[in-house]
Motif scaffolding. Sequence first.
Motif, PDB file in Angstrom:
ATOM      1  N   UNK A  55       0.830  -1.202   0.000  1.00 18.08           N
ATOM      2  CA  UNK A  55       0.000   0.000   0.000  1.00 18.08           C
ATOM      3  C   UNK A  55       0.866   1.253   0.000  1.00 18.08           C
ATOM      4  N   UNK A  80       3.992   1.597  -1.039  1.00 12.30           N
ATOM      5  CA  UNK A  80       4.719   1.732  -2.315  1.00 12.30           C
ATOM      6  C   UNK A  80       3.780   2.255  -3.402  1.00 12.30           C
ATOM      7  N   UNK A  81       2.586   1.706  -3.444  1.00 13.58           N
ATOM      8  CA  UNK A  81       1.640   2.127  -4.490  1.00 13.58           C
ATOM      9  C   UNK A  81       1.173   3.574  -4.267  1.00 13.58           C
ATOM     10  N   UNK A 128       3.944   5.766  -5.405  1.00 11.53           N
ATOM     11  CA  UNK A 128       3.965   5.733  -6.874  1.00 11.53           C
ATOM     12  C   UNK A 128       2.875   6.675  -7.439  1.00 11.53           C
ATOM     13  N   UNK A 187       6.197  -4.710  -9.482  1.00 13.02           N
ATOM     14  CA  UNK A 187       6.407  -3.996  -8.218  1.00 13.02           C
ATOM     15  C   UNK A 187       5.265  -3.014  -7.946  1.00 13.02           C
ATOM     16  N   UNK A 188       4.756  -2.394  -9.003  1.00 11.93           N
ATOM     17  CA  UNK A 188       3.696  -1.401  -8.826  1.00 11.93           C
ATOM     18  C   UNK A 188       2.298  -1.985  -9.068  1.00 11.93           C
ATOM     19  N   UNK A 189       2.170  -3.272  -8.827  1.00  9.30           N
ATOM     20  CA  UNK A 189       0.841  -3.908  -8.893  1.00  9.30           C
ATOM     21  C   UNK A 189       0.532  -4.555  -7.551  1.00  9.30           C
ATOM     22  N   UNK A 190      -0.743  -4.816  -7.275  1.00  6.52           N
ATOM     23  CA  UNK A 190      -1.130  -5.384  -5.979  1.00  6.52           C
ATOM     24  C   UNK A 190      -0.783  -6.871  -5.861  1.00  6.52           C
ATOM     25  N   UNK A 234       1.998  -8.200  -3.558  1.00  5.97           N
ATOM     26  CA  UNK A 234       1.786  -7.928  -2.126  1.00  5.97           C
ATOM     27  C   UNK A 234       0.709  -8.844  -1.548  1.00  5.97           C
TER      28      UNK A 234
END
Lengths: 447, 286
Positions: A427, A429-430, A433, B32-35, B38
Amino acid sequence: MSLRTLFKQRSKWSLTIILFILAMPPLVFAQEAIDRQRSFVYGINAGIPDAVIGTFAPPTVDTIYLMSTETSIVSPRITSIYYWPITNDYRASWGILNEVVEGELEIISGLQTVETIEQVTYTIHFFQGRGSSSKPTLFIGEEAEVANAQFEADQIAYRDAVWAYEDARQAWLDAAREAQKKGVDPNLFPEGPIEPPAPTTFSTGLNSGFPIKLDPGNYRIRTRAADGSIVPKSERDLVVFSPRRTAVGYEVIPEQRWTFPEQSNDLEGAILGRENSSVYLKPFVSREYPAVSYARLQDPQDVSTGQVGEWTWVAGEPIDNAVLEQVNNGQVLGQIPLQPYTVKQSPGGRLGYEILEYNSNTPFETPRVDFVAYRLPLESNNRNFSVQLRTDDETLLLGSNRAVRVAGNNSPFILALISLLPLLAGGCILWWRQQQTYRLKSSADSV
Amino acid sequence: MSADLTKTHNRAGFLRWHTIRRIATQQSRDSLFGWGIYIAATVSVGIAALLIFNSVRFVGESDLNVISQPFLFPLQFALTLAMLFVAVEATLSIARPREQGSLQVLFFAPIDEPILIGGNFITGLLVYVFFVVLTLPVLLLLVWATNFVLPTVLLWAVIPTIFAVAVALAFGLFVSAAAPSARAAVLILVAGILILLGLQSAYTALLNIPPTSRFFDALLFIRSILASLQSILSWLSPIRMLDIILTSSLNNDWAQLLKQIGISLVATAVWLFAAVRMLHRKGVLP
């Protein structure tokens, strides 16, 4: 001539035939039940670190398993074997037939004969009791003859001593009876004779066989007769194996269920206990063997083990010449001696046990020794340590180290919270971003 | 003349490597920038926490828990899930853009089959490393909170697991290159995983079922078959490879560890080569 007349005239023969016919079925059944065959087998006395395992390999067994660390004896024999369906294996009737096959044993590795072994005389002496002092001893060649002669002399000496004791006892009983008749005070009687101690050594007697001690590996063996020919059915595979690891294993006895101990064999294993309780540790030498090889050394006809590639820890000799050290970060916190303990069952309706340190001065409180072990307290102020064994000559026993933990927080709520941390990190990191993208977008818009 | 040729060759090699790196960087940034990563990491840590909780709770009930290989199962589970995650991503990496038509566009750039496969392969490895970096501190926190045991050697054992993951990635890329659609690719992968996991689990389960009697075993034939299949699985199944790598590291069985790494390298090379050939044969059009 009628059949009746013939029967009367040949009554003796008729009776014999009828009896024979009546006896036939049991004879046939008996033959079916035990179908004995005269066959070549290898008698095996497989040496393991603290014992000798006696087995045999009938022709159905194509592979013999032995240990590399001990000398084993393989004896070529002609014997009578039979299939026993109840246990699904072949049995040997050594009492009926036990013929030594003369010749020498060829051991082949690859295409090369690596060793040729002559048959020698051997004997194995077994001793009563458990521990390193009771390990069976194998005597080979001249030593075997000397040992056997000594064993027989000891047996004769014991027999003579028993006879002498019986005579002395009889004389003492007669004298006692005589004295009793004369009204002599029993306290004035002389001491009776002392019974000679029974021998603690048992022997296999003198036998002949091939002593084998080889490096670990796969071999092929065969018996070559005196005329140079290979004895039929004598060709077998031979697997010689060794322990992968040797360590110190512990029998871990929990205080409240001392009759159900657990074992800690793995070097990387750990003992997890409850706060403010105690466990008792009994150390022993532990060796890790290939599971299949070890099972088939114990029973060459065992086919039930299909665990190829699996390993098994085998408990060996107990260790009783060391102290247990509690260690934390390389520092010795304390030393615990090996002590005898007495178990008392809680009286009345309350179930459970109380384990007391044995004291010979309090026979009512601690009447007997139930087990001997190291008592390891698990306290709340010492939750994280390891144990190791140090021998009387200050040597640290390799492989005796075990991690010991007093179980900590087991709140499912805290564990669930910790588990959510990756999602929280994602959460963050996103979100970062997204902020970056907004910033870039707004700066691009402003341009 | 030959010096010039070598120079040109080196330059071409450098350019290819540069393109592979570009693809790997871009693809791993997307992950890395996707859920997805995680969520997968949270699930793996959650299951590891459940396994640890089970062991610690058992102490509360029985006063004692002698664990032969502490923390092996929680770590193995977390790493298996990481491996499956990157394998699924690899399985979609070619099939999905091909289905959408974007793969054809990509091939207008100076990209050929080995570059695309190589780029996606390195992406998978990077994502796996990130997954481990993300989950390992959380697992350590769990160990600290429960006062559980974590053998140091197991932490080191995480490093060679990358070889088992490489096999899973290479296989995923092969499936991706061979499958007619993204859905078919995922279905093939799932079927493969289920078969391999089923064989391995059946063997483990059978080990825990004692023989019918001391002298007879009704399951002997099945046991023998499954035992023989285990050696084949050490060549085929990345999950079995992961198991062998972790266990042999824990037991300090370096010979077994090196053997398994060697097997993994060979299997990876074979699947990667097959993936390149398959992509070349199938082309970039849906």
